[in-house]
Design a protein around this motif. Sequence first.
Motif, PDB file in Angstrom:
ATOM      1  N   LYS A 126     -38.508  -1.108  30.550  1.00 45.28           N
ATOM      2  CA  LYS A 126     -37.376  -1.988  30.224  1.00 45.28           C
ATOM      3  C   LYS A 126     -37.277  -3.138  31.238  1.00 45.28           C
ATOM      4  O   LYS A 126     -37.228  -4.313  30.858  1.00 45.28           O
TER       5      LYS A 126
ATOM      6  N   LEU B  75     -40.423  -5.525  31.104  1.00 44.05           N
ATOM      7  CA  LEU B  75     -40.495  -6.478  29.979  1.00 44.05           C
ATOM      8  C   LEU B  75     -39.444  -7.568  30.104  1.00 44.05           C
ATOM      9  O   LEU B  75     -39.662  -8.703  29.670  1.00 44.05           O
ATOM     10  N   GLU B  76     -38.345  -7.222  30.722  1.00 41.73           N
ATOM     11  CA  GLU B  76     -37.316  -8.240  30.988  1.00 41.73           C
ATOM     12  C   GLU B  76     -37.933  -9.332  31.868  1.00 41.73           C
ATOM     13  O   GLU B  76     -37.783 -10.527  31.618  1.00 41.73           O
TER      14      GLU B  76
ATOM     15  N   CYS C  28     -40.646 -11.428  29.955  1.00 42.72           N
ATOM     16  CA  CYS C  28     -40.045 -12.421  29.057  1.00 42.72           C
ATOM     17  C   CYS C  28     -39.465 -13.598  29.843  1.00 42.72           C
ATOM     18  O   CYS C  28     -39.447 -14.731  29.370  1.00 42.72           O
TER      19      CYS C  28
ATOM     20  N   ARG D  10     -40.282  -5.919  24.080  1.00 43.62           N
ATOM     21  CA  ARG D  10     -38.985  -5.727  24.746  1.00 43.62           C
ATOM     22  C   ARG D  10     -37.954  -5.169  23.762  1.00 43.62           C
ATOM     23  O   ARG D  10     -37.222  -4.236  24.083  1.00 43.62           O
TER      24      ARG D  10
END
Length: 323
Positions: A230, A233-234, A237, A250
């Motif tokens: 989590k 991927l934050e 991005c 995500r």
Amino acid sequence: MAKVGGCLFRIGYFLYTRTRIGYYYHRHDVAKAKEKYGVSSGHTVIHPVEYGSLQIIPIPMALDNYAYLIVDTQSKVAVVVDPGDPEPVESVLNEMNITPEAVLITHKHWDHSGGNSQMKNHYRGIRIYGGIHDDVPDVTHNVTDHDVLEFGRLRFHVVFTPGHTEGHVVYVLDGSPFGAPDSMFSGDHLFLSGCGRMFEMKASVMLRSLDKISQMNPNTLIWPGHEYAKENLEFACHLEPNNKAAQRKRAWVNQRRQEKLCTCPSTIQEELTYNPFLRTKEESVLLSIGVLSGDTFTVPSDEVRARALTEIRELKDNFKYLL
Ligand SMILES: [Zn+2]
């Protein structure tokens, strides 16, 4: 391993890796996790993943670690990877009435190797494997690059991946006897959309180890040592705001984590599309971190890519999550 900041880092790291203080610190973390999640459940719901008669079970431990139980259900031959906390692993083994033949350790940090001594005491004759250059506690067998370990139909290839630690190794299970893809147990070398911090080796060494992984069969499944998807991927991005693959993953990961479901395995092919640490050749990444500027993009040298890796690591460590 938890973060130890500033100039105390070297002392803290030495104490953590070389003395029993590290072990007690690790047990303190395990106790904290039990307080947070309850004694009988962990950070993630346990769901076996099956490929014919091959069963892979991610077992949640501590705050965000995974151990893995790998079982050939036909012969009941079983192997455990990184049981840093032996209790949840033994509870699954007892439930399934299975005695493991071996423990495979990716690296020396206590959250991966802290269960070795208890596993040795509880399962007579169990073999415990660890990288020869990593001083893993309580190993019975050292392994090195290209070694092959066989337990019935479970055949693992050892790949030397220094970077996070000096002697880190990953284990690649040959899926062919089960008609399954190969499976890589990647410890703290590679995570879903991330990689381990470079505690002991330079970025150029880590880069070589990441390149080694990138060149393997793209269908290889990745089973990492932590549930970090989590947060990772934050960050991915944020670094590549136009990367659709990162955005899709995500959204999927956020859904999974809402239900406390495991986010692994991913594949090497997938990781190459969104994992910034595997994307130091990509123009979008190099421009985003300011390592490259200008109009004409040329294939970056390894020196530039190692610099990019250091930069991405630093940005990631200082990234503020709005989760
Ligand atoms: Zn580690």
